[in-house]
Design a protein around this motif. Structure first.
Motif, PDB file in Angstrom:
ATOM      1  N   ASN A   1     -47.133  25.495  -1.601  1.00 32.73           N
ATOM      2  CA  ASN A   1     -46.382  25.776  -2.821  1.00 32.73           C
ATOM      3  C   ASN A   1     -46.721  24.776  -3.915  1.00 32.73           C
ATOM      4  O   ASN A   1     -47.199  23.675  -3.655  1.00 32.73           O
ATOM      5  N   SER A   2     -46.423  25.157  -5.149  1.00 31.27           N
ATOM      6  CA  SER A   2     -46.454  24.243  -6.288  1.00 31.27           C
ATOM      7  C   SER A   2     -45.129  24.355  -7.024  1.00 31.27           C
ATOM      8  O   SER A   2     -44.409  25.353  -6.880  1.00 31.27           O
ATOM      9  N   GLY A   3     -44.803  23.341  -7.816  1.00 33.95           N
ATOM     10  CA  GLY A   3     -43.594  23.349  -8.616  1.00 33.95           C
ATOM     11  C   GLY A   3     -43.921  23.193 -10.086  1.00 33.95           C
ATOM     12  O   GLY A   3     -44.961  22.632 -10.450  1.00 33.95           O
ATOM     13  N   VAL A   4     -43.027  23.692 -10.930  1.00 32.22           N
ATOM     14  CA  VAL A   4     -43.205  23.619 -12.375  1.00 32.22           C
ATOM     15  C   VAL A   4     -41.916  23.094 -12.993  1.00 32.22           C
ATOM     16  O   VAL A   4     -40.837  23.634 -12.729  1.00 32.22           O
ATOM     17  N   ILE A   5     -42.024  22.041 -13.803  1.00 29.32           N
ATOM     18  CA  ILE A   5     -40.883  21.438 -14.491  1.00 29.32           C
ATOM     19  C   ILE A   5     -41.181  21.465 -15.986  1.00 29.32           C
ATOM     20  O   ILE A   5     -42.120  20.819 -16.445  1.00 29.32           O
TER      21      ILE A   5
END
Length: 316
Positions: free
Chosen positions: A35-39
C-alpha cells in the motif's frame, strides 16, 4: 528448486482501490500488494511508501492527481524494503524521509534486498529498467520528527522494532489517522523475514495507545473505525505470535528448520492460509523465527542465493 516461491507464480494484476481514510488522507491499496498513503496539506502533498518501481509509483500519482493538483513535496519511507522504496524517482525531487535505522539498513543490505526481492516478485518489478538505483533519504530522524504541510501537522515516529529494526509510522493528529507500514496488516500475512518477534507486540501496543480512528496498513484494506482498527492490530499480533511460538518450541529442543516449518504450518494454516502472500511469507518467517529463537537478534541478510538455499532445505 522443486517448486517456485509462491510470489514467482503470482502474475495477476491486482485491482487498485483509493479510499479516503480522513479529510485529505487517502489509502492506495491493491489486493495485498504494498500500500501507499497520501496526505494532502494546504499547499503540498506527502506520500507514504514509494512502491517498487516508477511504473507502480505512477499509478499512485495518477490517483493523487484525481483528487488534487498540489505538488508532492515529501516522501516518507517506513522501512528499507525494495518493494517500498525503489519507485521514489517517479515523484520528482521531494524530501525523502526515513528513520536513521532504516537508512543504515539501506547501506548494510539494500542491494542484497533488491536482488532478493527482484527474484521473488517478478510482477512487482516489471519495468525495473527505469529504477535509477538504491533509494536513500535526504532527511533522517532517530525517534520522531514533525513536518508541517502548511497548517497540517504530520508526526513521523519510530515506535519500536517490528517488521524491521527501523520501522516508522506516520500520524496525522487533526484526523487521528495513522499510516503504519507493515507493522499492521489486514487479511494479509506479515512478512517477518527481517523482523523482531519479541518486540513486535510492544510496538503494536504503542500504536494502540494512540487510539486512532483509522489506519492505512502496509497491506490489505484501509481500516476505518476503531473497531476495525483494533481488530486488525490484534489479528496482526495473533499472526506474529502464532508464527513464533511453535518455531521457538522446536528450536528449544534442538529441532531442525524443517521441523520448525512443519510445526508453524500446523498452527498457522488453519487460521491464515487464505491470507494474501501467506505462502510467500511463511518460509522466510520460519527461518527468521528459528534464528531469533536461537539468540540471533540481528536478522541475517537475505540474498538471492540464500533464498534458494533456504527454500531447497524446506522442500527436501
Amino acid at each position: 528448486m522443486s517448486k517456485k516461491f509462491a510470489s514467482q507464480g503470482d502474475m495477476t494484476e491486482k485491482e487498485i482501490s483509493f479510499v479516503e481514510v480522513g479529510e485529505g488522507l487517502w489509502a492506495f491499496t491493491a489486493e495485498g500488494d504494498p500500500n501507499s498513503g497520501v496526505i494532502i496539506g494546504d499547499e503540498s502533498v506527502m506520500i507514504v511508501e514509494a512502491q517498487a518501481t516508477p511504473r507502480l509509483a505512477h499509478k499512485v500519482i495518477e490517483k493523487v492527481r484525481s483528487v488534487t493538483d498540489k505538488p508532492i513535496s515529501h516522501l516518507v519511507l517506513t522501512h528499507y524494503h525494495a518493494v517500498r522504496v525503489l519507485g521514489a524517482s517517479a515523484y520528482g525531487a521531494p524530501e525523502i524521509i526515513m528513520s536513521d535505522a532504516a537508512r543504515s539498513m539501506v547501506v548494510e543490505r539494500g542491494q542484497e534486498d533488491w536482488d532478493s526481492e527482484f527474484q521473488r516478485f517478478p510482477r512487482l518489478f516489471e519495468g525495473h529498467e527505469s529504477i535509477p538505483g538504491l533509494t536513500y533519504p535526504t532527511t533522517t530522524f532517530s525517534e520522531s520528527m514533525t513536518v508541517y504541510l502548511g497548517k497540517r501537522r504530520v508526526d513521523i515516529m519510530h515506535l519500536g522494532r517490528a517488521h524491521t529494526a527501523g520501522d516508522a509510522v506516520v500520524h496525522v493528529p487533526d484526523q487521528n489517522v495513522m499510516f503504519t507500514g507493515d507493522i499492521v496488516e489486514y487479511h494479509s500475512a506479515c512478512y517477518c523475514g527481517d523482523g523482531h518477534f519479541a518486540d513486535w507486540g510492544n510496538t503494536l501496543d504503542n500504536i494502540a495507545w494512540f487510539d486512532v480512528d483509522a489506519i492505512a496498513p502496509g497491506r490489505g484494506d484501509a481500516l476505518i473505525g476503531k473497531e476495525m482498527v483494533n481488530a486488525a492490530i490484534e489479528n496482526t499480533r495473533d499472526f506474529v505470535e502464532s508464527t513464533y511460538r511453535p518455531v521457538a518450541r522446536v528450536a528449544a529442543r534442538g529441532g531442525s528448520l524443517k521441523e520448525a516449518w512443519d510445526a508453524c504450518r500446523a498452527e498457522c494454516d488453519p487460521k491464515f492460509a487464505d491470507y494474501a502472500i501467506y505462502e510467500h511469507c511463511l518460509p522466510f518467517n520460519v527461518a527468521r523465527a528459528y534464528d531469533e529463537a536461537r539468540g540471533m537478534d540481528h536478522p541475517r541478510i537475505w540474498t538471492d542465493k540464500r533464498d534458494i538455499e533456504m527454500w531447497e532445505q524446506l522442500q527436501s
